[in-house]
Write an enzyme that holds these catalytic residues in place. Structure first.
Site, short mmCIF file in Angstrom:
data_model
loop_
_atom_site.label_atom_id
_atom_site.label_comp_id
_atom_site.label_asym_id
_atom_site.label_seq_id
_atom_site.Cartn_x
_atom_site.Cartn_y
_atom_site.Cartn_z
N SER A 9 4.27 12.13 9.38
CA SER A 9 2.88 12.14 8.90
C SER A 9 2.63 10.74 8.35
CB SER A 9 2.71 13.16 7.78
OG SER A 9 3.18 14.41 8.22
N HIS A 13 5.05 4.99 3.96
CA HIS A 13 6.03 4.30 4.82
C HIS A 13 7.21 5.23 5.06
CE1 HIS A 13 4.11 0.37 4.62
NE2 HIS A 13 3.80 0.70 3.38
N SER A 241 11.31 8.56 -1.49
CA SER A 241 9.86 8.41 -1.55
C SER A 241 9.33 7.62 -0.37
CB SER A 241 9.51 7.69 -2.85
OG SER A 241 8.20 7.19 -2.75
N LYS A 242 8.19 8.09 0.16
CA LYS A 242 7.56 7.36 1.26
C LYS A 242 6.89 6.09 0.76
CE LYS A 242 6.48 10.77 4.74
NZ LYS A 242 5.39 11.44 5.44
N ARG A 243 6.87 5.92 -0.54
CA ARG A 243 6.25 4.70 -1.06
C ARG A 243 7.16 3.49 -0.92
NH1 ARG A 243 4.90 8.15 -4.92
NH2 ARG A 243 6.46 7.30 -6.33
#
Ligand code: GLU
Length: 265
Positions: A9, A13, A241-243
């Site tokens: 999704s 990142h 984390s996608k951050r």
């Protein structure tokens, strides 16, 4: 013909955990001379961002994980609507109107009574007139898939034999009140229509897989082979984390969990 997909999704990142999933699906396809699809799961218009789509492609290319086909769920909404209609016609789809607070209260009551917090299907008992009244008062409801309450079994490529009692799982919400199609339905329609034969993904999807097997069968498809790998965590056991930025970080300090930094920088 082997077909796999990596289905991020674009809400952030990708991190080393996602890349591990991509790598496994990529290798299965390449080993069998099959097809590796990059599928962008972007049905959430608020959280999906084009910059993340670009970042995902850049990161995969940087690692040499090249795809044979790219698909975007946001371009396939008509396919999901058609599948939803079919589920409605089959009597496997029903509208429910509980607010999040009401659902929370039901869950708390069930837990207090030592019962699993499973949706009680109260919406199935609503008459048409009651539904109209609720719709007028609260707007459109959510659409839930009616699970067959039997055991769902599969031989998982990593976990071995799995058996889940569908009665212990809530009927999944597939369409939100605002009409947004959720990943669970979109993924099933795509996996059927794109001929996906093998799905490797994180063990956080095991319960999804159980419900998706029933949905695939209801829609006349053949479930792919499923394999669920363990999840990578940070040093304190936290989810990655996608951050966290990969090589695109201006400096390692921009990177979130230490583990990602240690592995990649
Ligand atoms: N978009 C989903 C995720 O990132 C895909 C899961 C799947 O592979 O089906 O968790």
């Amino acid at each position: 013909m082997t077909t796999t997909r990596f289905a991020p999704s674009p809400t952030g990142h990708i991190h080393i955990g996602n890349l591990r999933t991509a790598l496994m699906n990529y290798m299965i396809a390449r080993k069998a001379d099959g097809t590796f699809i990059l599928r962008i799961d972007d049905t959430d218009p608020e959280r999906s961002k084009e910059e993340y789509v670009d970042g995902i492609k850049r990161d995969l290319e940087w690692l040499g994980l090249t795809w044979d086909r790219i698909e975007r769920q946001s371009l396939r909404l008509d396919r999901y609507a058609e599948a939803a209609d079919r589920l409605r016609e089959m009597g496997r789809f029903y509208e429910a109107f509980e607010t999040p607070t009401e659902l929370d209260l039901k869950r708390k009551k069930q837990l207090n009574m030592g019962k699993p917090p499973v949706y009680d299907r109260a919406a199935l008992a609503l008459s048409d007139a009651e539904k109209d009244a609720l719709r007028a008062e609260r707007g459109d409801g959510v659409w839930r898939f009616k699970l067959d309450q039997e055991r769902i079994e599969w031989n998982d490529g990593i976990l071995g034999d799995i058996s889940i009692d569908a009665a212990s799982v809530s009927d999944p919400v597939l369409i939100r009140g605002d009409g947004q199609v959720l990943y669970t339905l979109a993924s099933v329609v795509d996996d059927i229509e794109m001929g996906v034969t093998d799905v490797v993904r994180g063990s956080d999807h095991v319960t999804n897989t159980a419900t998706q097997i029933q949905m695939i069968e209801a829609l006349g498809g053949t479930p792919p082979r499923f394999a669920h790998h363990s999840l990578l965590t940070g040093p304190a056991g936290e989810a990655l984390s996608k951050r966290c930025l990969l090589y695109t970080s201006p400096s390692p300090r921009d990177c979130g969990p230490d583990l990602v930094c240690r592995l990649l920088l």
